[in-house]
Design a protein around this motif. Sequence first.
Motif, PDB file in Angstrom:
ATOM      1  N   HIS A 114      -3.710   2.670   6.281  1.00  0.00           N
ATOM      2  CA  HIS A 114      -3.125   2.405   4.961  1.00  0.00           C
ATOM      3  C   HIS A 114      -3.570   1.013   4.513  1.00  0.00           C
TER       4      HIS A 114
ATOM      5  N   THR B 280       0.831  -1.207   0.000  1.00  0.00           N
ATOM      6  CA  THR B 280       0.000   0.000   0.000  1.00  0.00           C
ATOM      7  C   THR B 280       0.866   1.258   0.000  1.00  0.00           C
ATOM      8  N   ILE B 281       1.904   1.273   0.833  1.00  0.00           N
ATOM      9  CA  ILE B 281       2.775   2.450   0.927  1.00  0.00           C
ATOM     10  C   ILE B 281       3.483   2.711  -0.401  1.00  0.00           C
TER      11      ILE B 281
ATOM     12  N   GLU C 188       1.073   4.177  -2.872  1.00  0.00           N
ATOM     13  CA  GLU C 188       0.806   5.587  -2.602  1.00  0.00           C
ATOM     14  C   GLU C 188       1.942   6.467  -3.132  1.00  0.00           C
TER      15      GLU C 188
END
Length: 280
Positions: free
Chosen positions: A181, A132-133, A136
């Motif tokens: 997140h 997820t990070i 992003e």
Amino acid sequence: MTTQAQETREALGARLRGFRKDAGFASGRALARALGWQESKVSRIENGRQNASEADIRAWCETTGHEADLGDLIATVRHIDELWSEWRRQLQTGAENRQKKSLPLYQKTEVFRIWEPNIIWGTIQTAEYAETIFGEASHLFGTPSDTEAAVAKRLERQGFLYKGDRIFNVLLGEQALYSNHGGSEVMRAQLDRLMAVLALPRLSLGIVPRSAPLGIWVGHGFSMFDDKLVMVETYSAEMSVTQPGEIEVYMKAFELHRQTAVYGRVARGMILSAIDHFDR
């Protein structure tokens, strides 16, 4: 450019200005003519408005008779370059290469000091949270998405938690337990992972409660590698701090955060409360 990088560049320019005057060049224009440069280049370098290349420094020292200072000044130029590295440039071929660069640094570090006020530290992230990070970041910078390969390299760093005698001192702000997140399922798995790392023998995990009386403002996250390097990440770039005086400031900041952190049973209770939050 960071304040530190700009100040270092200005200090370098002031030193070069002194060399010019010592050599009898009354103006920057006179030195520019001697070097075959555009007239404004000397002024821009002396006033910290332009980076000097290693070739520029070499020519300046040779022309002003300061060859003995060449090594020191080139080291300063390289330090300025290291201070500020734009994320978009680092990630232009994807995130895997940036993650790969961390492995040699982890290999030679004995003591880690980590402060993350609102995100889980990368080396104790789950694969789903890390994915997820990275997603992003790719979206923010418009860079290639090589998430699977980047996650694999990030997870490879976790091997250092289990081998050797490295000490990991990790502080998280309570907000890091709640910053969502990836959704509830990803967050519950990540918080379960935090529960597991509490048992690691060489990892000390402290959580700074959001209502704790602080000894210093929350500030930004940073990673300290022994007492030699501090890495600071912002939205636009990554800064490397290597000057001993500034490293000492980060050391003091870490200790001030550590004094307000909770550990052990209390930290476990805070993680369980966060898990319950995402269960609901």
